[in-house]
Scaffold this motif. Structure first.
Motif, short mmCIF file in Angstrom:
data_model
loop_
_atom_site.label_atom_id
_atom_site.label_comp_id
_atom_site.label_asym_id
_atom_site.label_seq_id
_atom_site.Cartn_x
_atom_site.Cartn_y
_atom_site.Cartn_z
N ARG A 294 0.85 -1.19 0.00
CA ARG A 294 0.00 0.00 0.00
C ARG A 294 0.89 1.24 0.00
NH1 ARG A 294 -5.11 -0.03 3.83
NH2 ARG A 294 -5.52 -1.66 2.27
N VAL A 295 0.62 2.15 -0.94
CA VAL A 295 1.39 3.39 -1.08
C VAL A 295 0.43 4.56 -1.08
CG1 VAL A 295 3.03 4.68 -2.48
CG2 VAL A 295 3.14 2.18 -2.43
N ALA A 296 0.76 5.61 -0.31
CA ALA A 296 -0.04 6.84 -0.28
C ALA A 296 0.84 8.03 -0.57
CB ALA A 296 -0.71 7.00 1.09
N VAL A 297 0.25 9.03 -1.21
CA VAL A 297 0.96 10.26 -1.55
C VAL A 297 0.42 11.38 -0.66
CG1 VAL A 297 1.58 11.87 -3.39
CG2 VAL A 297 1.15 9.46 -3.93
N GLN A 306 8.11 3.68 -7.94
CA GLN A 306 8.77 2.44 -8.33
C GLN A 306 8.98 1.57 -7.09
OE1 GLN A 306 12.13 2.96 -11.18
NE2 GLN A 306 11.82 5.15 -10.80
N ALA A 307 8.62 0.32 -7.19
CA ALA A 307 8.78 -0.60 -6.06
C ALA A 307 9.57 -1.83 -6.51
CB ALA A 307 7.42 -1.04 -5.52
N ALA A 317 12.66 -7.17 -9.40
CA ALA A 317 11.48 -6.41 -9.80
C ALA A 317 10.21 -7.11 -9.31
CB ALA A 317 11.44 -6.27 -11.32
N LEU A 318 9.16 -6.35 -9.09
CA LEU A 318 7.86 -6.95 -8.78
C LEU A 318 7.33 -7.67 -10.02
CD1 LEU A 318 5.94 -4.19 -6.77
CD2 LEU A 318 7.37 -6.05 -5.91
N PRO A 319 6.56 -8.73 -9.84
CA PRO A 319 5.98 -9.42 -11.00
C PRO A 319 5.09 -8.52 -11.84
CG PRO A 319 5.82 -10.78 -9.04
CD PRO A 319 6.28 -9.44 -8.58
N ALA A 320 4.41 -7.56 -11.17
CA ALA A 320 3.55 -6.60 -11.86
C ALA A 320 3.38 -5.38 -10.97
CB ALA A 320 2.19 -7.23 -12.18
N GLY A 321 3.13 -4.23 -11.59
CA GLY A 321 2.86 -3.02 -10.81
C GLY A 321 4.08 -2.38 -10.22
N GLY A 322 5.26 -2.71 -10.74
CA GLY A 322 6.48 -2.16 -10.18
C GLY A 322 6.66 -0.68 -10.40
N VAL A 323 5.99 -0.13 -11.42
CA VAL A 323 5.99 1.31 -11.68
C VAL A 323 4.54 1.75 -11.85
CG1 VAL A 323 6.76 3.18 -13.18
CG2 VAL A 323 8.24 1.18 -12.81
N THR A 324 4.15 2.77 -11.07
CA THR A 324 2.77 3.24 -11.14
C THR A 324 2.71 4.72 -10.86
OG1 THR A 324 0.52 2.80 -10.33
CG2 THR A 324 2.30 2.75 -8.71
N ILE A 346 10.58 -4.61 1.12
CA ILE A 346 10.04 -3.90 -0.04
C ILE A 346 10.60 -2.49 -0.04
CG2 ILE A 346 7.96 -3.16 -1.26
CD1 ILE A 346 8.10 -6.15 -1.00
N GLN A 347 11.24 -2.10 -1.14
CA GLN A 347 11.73 -0.73 -1.28
C GLN A 347 10.84 0.03 -2.24
OE1 GLN A 347 15.70 -0.17 -2.93
NE2 GLN A 347 16.02 1.63 -1.65
N VAL A 348 10.39 1.21 -1.80
CA VAL A 348 9.50 2.05 -2.60
C VAL A 348 10.20 3.39 -2.82
CG1 VAL A 348 7.26 3.19 -2.70
CG2 VAL A 348 7.46 0.95 -1.61
N ARG A 349 10.39 3.75 -4.09
CA ARG A 349 11.03 5.01 -4.43
C ARG A 349 10.10 5.82 -5.32
NH1 ARG A 349 16.70 2.49 -6.41
NH2 ARG A 349 15.18 1.10 -7.40
N ALA A 350 10.12 7.14 -5.14
CA ALA A 350 9.21 8.00 -5.90
C ALA A 350 9.87 9.34 -6.13
CB ALA A 350 7.89 8.16 -5.14
N ASP A 351 9.27 10.13 -7.02
CA ASP A 351 9.83 11.46 -7.32
C ASP A 351 9.29 12.53 -6.38
OD1 ASP A 351 7.30 11.27 -8.39
OD2 ASP A 351 7.78 12.34 -10.24
N VAL A 352 8.32 12.19 -5.53
CA VAL A 352 7.83 13.07 -4.47
C VAL A 352 7.68 12.20 -3.21
CG1 VAL A 352 6.62 14.61 -6.06
CG2 VAL A 352 5.39 12.71 -5.00
N PRO A 353 7.60 12.81 -2.03
CA PRO A 353 7.50 11.99 -0.81
C PRO A 353 6.23 11.14 -0.78
CG PRO A 353 8.22 14.21 -0.26
CD PRO A 353 7.83 14.23 -1.71
N VAL A 354 6.40 9.90 -0.32
CA VAL A 354 5.31 8.95 -0.17
C VAL A 354 5.43 8.25 1.17
CG1 VAL A 354 5.07 8.57 -2.66
CG2 VAL A 354 6.58 7.09 -1.32
#
Length: 496
Positions: A294-297, A306-307, A317-324, A346-354
């Motif tokens: 679960r990811v929230a912005v 990217q996860a 890489a995740l099997p699916a949904g690795g970039v959303t 699980i590592q979650v990276r984004a271009d804004v804080p999440v």
């Protein structure tokens, strides 16, 4: 199905971090002069000293205390301890004898006390109260505490746990769902001497929900307030709760319980995630079937997220949904069920804080099930630990494993366990870059972690599980930094 410690250990992951020290408090001495500085103005000097007092807050029985909702007859077992001296490298506690004390809030005498490092203070708590774990003087540096409960059968069938946390004023907690029979109870505990006002904001797949509910919640001094999140909205598929306190600090935890018709579907506690950032790591996610990320912005800007999975052999890489993509304020669940069996970070990276969390489930379709929430954690920078006392009513010892994951670089970590009779064991674990290692915790009454070298970022968690007559119960408990030092600032008077 039998659950073995070695089975958990083979599948546990955790992330790794740079070493450092926790600043627990700030004290100011001397006089401050306002005005322009000259060459003769005072100089500010400071020093760091070992803390003489530290407090963490436990939610207590989470299924009691919501106004208008029947209490459920479940208590919790709370345990606290001060870290063994062997992990306090560079920190010399004061010589004044101290203690670790468990006290119920609101009001009440001490539940239990420990006076030696490594020994557990433990208590069973059954009322509508939180618990303060307080360490003083020589035992103040390195305090850690946790709570848990277990029900092997019936509507509340589950294994749940929560670390006891330092209070704060701004949290995100991700847990729950919109299915019928699923409830989220927020427990707010105030360790301070003044009432605190809390505002809640609920986010979901469509963004922030506009609602007057959850505003102006008063948490009394040294007291506890419970709130039914469903009163804001009961059908949000992927809830993310923003908690903001004014006038003081509180601790926050959400219990997520699910009774799917007549089928008990599990329960667990979720604690706040790491503060919003562009890089989040969720430790101790043990996948063996249904699982979600679960990811929230939190902000208003769109996020590209990217996860990836941190495994024993490196990132995958995740099997699916690795970039959303998510709009500002939105929450999204990403399916992890196709991951191979095992414990991962699980590592979650984004271009804004999440912010991020993950949930895993156990149970066959149509049969009783259980689930575990794992929140993202801040990188460990000093000493982190966890008491490992079994919950009341446990028919046998829980199977437990520690996961350690390193991101960005490698990390060398000392893992210290306290066993029967106070026997201490140290294992040095090397965690490769963006990889994971596991440690068997069989027979341990507490575990303590300290990074000794390497530039990797360290995150950790303990997975606990037990086999019961109709399946497996599971919970995940994150490791959090313990307070070690306080900073004293001395100001010399300015003379004109």
């Amino acid at each position: 199905m039998n659950v073995s410690v070695s089975g958990i250990v083979r599948t546990v992951l955790v992330a790794a971090a740079g070493a450092g020290l926790v600043v627990a408090a700030t004290q100011s001495q001397g006089a401050i002069a306002l005005g322009s500085r000259t060459a003769d103005d005072s100089r500010v000097s400071g020093s760091t000293d070992p803390v003489r007092g530290s407090t963490v807050v436990c939610p207590g029985p989470e299924l009691k205390g919501v106004p208008g909702v029947d209490d459920l007859p479940l208590g919790v077992r709370v345990a606290a301890a001060a870290a063994p001296a062997s992990v306090l490298s560079g920190v010399a506690p004061v010589s004044t004898p101290g203690s670790v004390v468990l006290t119920a809030v609101p009001g009440g005498p001490a539940k239990d006390t420990a006076t030696t490092r490594g020994d557990l203070a433990a208590a069973d708590v059954g009322g509508r109260s939180g618990v303060l774990a307080e360490a003083s003087q020589s035992l103040a540096p390195g305090l850690a505490a946790a709570q848990s409960w277990l029900v092997a059968s019936g509507d509340q069938r589950a294994l749940a746990s929560s670390p006891c946390t330092q209070a704060g004023s701004d949290f995100w907690v991700l847990a729950g769902g919109g299915a019928p029979g699923r409830q989220e109870r927020l427990v707010l505990t105030n360790p301070g001497g003044n009432a605190v006002t809390v505002d809640l904001t609920l986010h979901g797949p469509d963004g922030e929900l506009a609602s007057p509910q959850g505003k102006g919640i008063v948490v009394p001094a040294r007291g506890r307030t419970s709130f039914l999140v469903d009163s804001i909205s009961g059908d949000v598929a992927s809830p993310a709760l923003h908690v903001v306190a004014e006038g003081g600090v509180v601790s926050a935890a959400v219990n997520d319980s699910w009774l799917d018709g007549t089928r008990p579907a599990g329960s667990d506690d979720a604690v706040p995630t790491a503060p919003p950032s562009r890089d989040q790591v969720i430790p101790a996610v043990q996948v063996a079937g249904p699982a979600v990320l679960r990811v929230a912005v939190p902000g208003d800007s769109e996020a590209v997220v990217q996860a990836r999975v941190l495994t024993a052999t490196g990132p995958r890489a995740l099997p699916a949904g690795g970039v959303t993509r998510l709009d500002g304020g939105q929450v999204r669940d990403i399916d992890l069920s196709k991951l191979p069996f095992g414990t991962v970070g699980i590592q979650v990276r984004a271009d804004v804080p999440v912010v991020a969390a993950a949930m895993v489930s156990r149970g066959a379709p149509g049969a009783p099930s259980d689930f575990a929430w794992s929140s993202s954690t801040s990188a460990l920078t000093g000493v982190a630990g966890l008491p490992l006392m079994d919950p009341a009513g446990s028919p046998k010892p829980l199977a437990r494993g520690l996961g350690l994951s390193a991101s960005g670089d490698s990390a060398v970590v000392d893992v210290v366990t306290i066993g029967a009779g106070g026997a201490e064991k140290t294992q040095r674990v090397t965690v490769a870059r963006d990889s994971s290692s596991t440690v068997n915790l069989a027979g341990a009454s507490s575990v303590w972690v300290r990074q000794v070298s390497g530039k990797g970022l360290l995150h950790g968690g303990v997975i606990s599980a037990i086999s019961v007559a109709d399946g497996t119960l599971i919970t995940s408990t994150p490791l959090l930094d313990s307070a070690l030092r306080t900073t004293s600032v001395s100001l010399r008077e300015v003379r004109h």
